[in-house]
Design an enzyme around this catalytic site. Structure first.
Site, PDB file in Angstrom:
ATOM      1  N   GLU A  31      39.641 -22.894  -5.404  1.00 16.78           N
ATOM      2  CA  GLU A  31      39.912 -21.578  -4.934  1.00 16.78           C
ATOM      3  C   GLU A  31      40.515 -21.518  -3.335  1.00 16.78           C
ATOM      4  OE1 GLU A  31      36.472 -18.862  -5.019  1.00 16.78           O
ATOM      5  OE2 GLU A  31      37.138 -18.154  -6.855  1.00 16.78           O
ATOM      6  N   HIS A  66      32.644 -42.402 -22.185  1.00 15.42           N
ATOM      7  CA  HIS A  66      32.694 -42.414 -23.614  1.00 15.42           C
ATOM      8  C   HIS A  66      33.427 -41.383 -23.955  1.00 15.42           C
ATOM      9  CE1 HIS A  66      29.881 -45.813 -23.905  1.00 15.42           C
ATOM     10  NE2 HIS A  66      29.903 -45.589 -22.943  1.00 15.42           N
ATOM     11  N   LYS A  82      41.435 -10.123 -13.268  1.00 10.55           N
ATOM     12  CA  LYS A  82      40.696  -8.732 -13.253  1.00 10.55           C
ATOM     13  C   LYS A  82      41.591  -7.477 -13.498  1.00 10.55           C
ATOM     14  CE  LYS A  82      37.600 -10.416  -9.446  1.00 10.55           C
ATOM     15  NZ  LYS A  82      37.434 -10.262  -8.177  1.00 10.55           N
TER      16      LYS A  82
HETATM   17  O1  PA5 Z   1      34.442 -17.796  -3.191  1.00 10.40           O
HETATM   18  C1  PA5 Z   1      34.648 -16.551  -3.495  1.00 10.40           C
HETATM   19  O2  PA5 Z   1      35.049 -15.466  -2.419  1.00 10.40           O
HETATM   20  C2  PA5 Z   1      34.631 -16.008  -4.785  1.00 10.40           C
HETATM   21  O3  PA5 Z   1      34.298 -16.999  -5.669  1.00 10.40           O
HETATM   22  C3  PA5 Z   1      33.325 -15.131  -5.065  1.00 10.40           C
HETATM   23  O4  PA5 Z   1      32.056 -15.693  -4.355  1.00 10.40           O
HETATM   24  C4  PA5 Z   1      32.980 -14.620  -6.215  1.00 10.40           C
HETATM   25  O5  PA5 Z   1      34.003 -13.883  -7.003  1.00 10.40           O
HETATM   26  C5  PA5 Z   1      32.131 -13.551  -6.260  1.00 10.40           C
HETATM   27  O6  PA5 Z   1      32.504 -12.438  -5.530  1.00 10.40           O
HETATM   28  P1  PA5 Z   1      31.069 -11.264  -5.225  1.00 10.40           P
HETATM   29  O7  PA5 Z   1      30.234 -12.145  -4.365  1.00 10.40           O
HETATM   30  O8  PA5 Z   1      32.120 -10.558  -4.025  1.00 10.40           O
HETATM   31  O9  PA5 Z   1      30.799 -10.765  -6.298  1.00 10.40           O
END
Ligand code: PA5
Length: 427
Positions: free
Chosen positions: A277, A298, A412
């Site tokens: 990310e 394996h 989304k």
């Molecule tokens: O690192 C990030 O920002 C994302 O992975 C969020 O943690 C994830 O999308 C969850 O978001 P939220 O805490 O707003 O529900």
């Protein structure tokens, strides 16, 4: 924590040192892209002590009245806690007062229905964690769990069993917590999800699991001391970022995080999220994958040894285990294992690791070795901090903003359109 680059050809590393140091400076000066999400850097020194005490009190209460804490969250709002929870728990015989059960990290109706059944004869509490307070997976999960807990205990008692971790002021979850009177904890504005294990996001579930959160914070403090040092030769996090960058420039498209201890599986999941990310954007990034050895030797081990030569490995080694077992001699030796008589299984595991590194390096897979002396709360938080600094430095080296995640929005949008969410008709 020690890092060993002896199985990487470092001949072109010098060319990237200045870029690495400039990127580190941008990170520490907070002068780069995403600089409003750097609260995690100094957090080990300036965390909210009043909230920290409240977390401990809430954990005590949950331990006194709950067999299960349903921890609802996805991505950065669950992976850090789960990684440490799994790494520090016993494989088979957990002594925990309250078991953590995770929900809201996928949309499996089967899982949800089975969990609702499972909870029927258990005492439980809920910690719903979402920074935005609007993420679909945890929101759906919480709608079901809120109903289940209110049915079981009545609205008043349920109120005392629901703990919310979200934005300080805004979002649907914060509004709901205010209206219903749930105890709330804060995801700080300047800490993004995947860096938030240092906040109540990680601390409350871990405290409930019985993890020593003072020790956990100590590890972050040690990480701060070691990995914010403004010196390439003294700072392994900058070195790791630079070596990854060099390998990437040299055609390595994938990094495989390798462990030889199954308990570390979710540390790898946390690491994958952090790097994917943070750095996988603008058509750039090293694809982070993980293997659990010797299991995966394996299966995908074949590909690592012999497939397309576009990968490098980072092995996470644990120097000592709490429990060990010795292989006995056998009079008949029908299984031909007497050559291992009197050897510990940890010794065999270590030789498997060393042998695999030799084989993979021979097969042109560069190898970075990260060692920790044992799996502990302090070592894991220090490791988290190490990777967080490295991901920031590496992101700036690539010229991207390591602290946003715009690519997460597209699925989304398309999902909302298919689900008929108002406002998404024309997307
Ligand atoms: O690192 C990030 O920002 C994302 O992975 C969020 O943690 C994830 O999308 C969850 O978001 P939220 O805490 O707003 O529900």
């Amino acid at each position: 924590m020690r890092i060993d680059f002896s199985n990487v050809d470092l001949s072109s590393l010098a060319a990237y040192k200045d870029l690495a140091m400039d990127s580190f400076k941008v990170l520490m000066d907070k002068s780069g892209a995403g600089n409003d999400f750097l609260g995690w850097i100094e957090r080990p020194l300036n965390y909210d002590k009043e909230e920290f005490d409240r977390i401990k009190k809430a954990a005590k209460k949950i331990n006194s009245n709950s067999d299960i804490l349903v921890t609802i969250g996805i991505g950065g709002s669950y992976l850090g806690a789960k990684a440490v929870d799994v790494a520090l728990d016993s494989y088979f015989d957990s002594k925990r007062k309250t078991k953590l059960v995770y929900l809201g990290h996928h949309l499996s109706s089967q899982y949800l229905a089975e969990l609702l059944d499972y909870l029927k004869d258990k005492d439980f509490s809920i910690n719903v964690i979402s920074k935005s307070g609007t993420t679909t997976e945890p929101a759906i999960a919480f709608r079901f769990l809120k109903e289940a807990i209110e049915d079981k205990y009545g609205k008043e008692e349920a109120k005392d069993r629901i703990f919310v971790t979200t934005d300080r002021q805004k979002g649907a979850l914060k509004d709901l917590a205010n209206q219903e009177g749930y105890e709330s904890f804060v995801v700080p504005d300047d800490i993004g999800g995947r860096f938030s294990v240092i906040s109540a996001v990680g601390l409350l579930p871990l405290a409930v699991a019985g993890v020593d959160i003072d020790e956990f914070m100590e590890g972050f403090k040690e990480g701060y001391k070691k990995y914010t040092v403004n010196d390439f030769d003294e700072n392994p996090a900058i070195q790791y970022a630079a070596v990854r960058h060099m390998l990437h420039k040299d055609g390595k498209e994938m990094e495989v995080l390798v462990n030889y201890e199954p308990k570390l599986k979710y540390i790898a999941e946390w690491w994958k999220q952090l790097f994917a990310e943070s750095q996988g954007k603008d058509g750039k990034g090293i694809f982070p994958v993980s293997v659990n050895n010797t299991t995966d030797l394996h299966s995908v081990g074949q590909m690592i040894q012999d497939g397309k030569r576009n990968i490098f490995e980072t092995v996470l080694k644990v120097d000592s285990v709490d429990r060990d077992v010795t292989i006995n001699a056998d009079e008949k030796n029908l299984d031909k294992l007497n050559y291992l008589a009197d050897k510990k299984v940890s010794f065999v595991n270590e030789k498997a690791m060393e042998g695999t590194i030799i084989a993979h390096v021979k097969g042109s897979v560069p190898n970075i070795l990260i060692s920790i002396d044992k799996v502990s709360a302090k070592n894991l938080s220090q490791l988290f901090y190490f990777f967080e600094i490295a991901v920031g430095v590496g992101g700036y080296m690539e010229g991207i903003n390591p602290f946003n995640q715009p690519g997460v929005e597209e699925y989304k949008t398309q999902m909302f359109k298919l689900l008929g969410k108002p406002g998404y008709e024309d997307k």
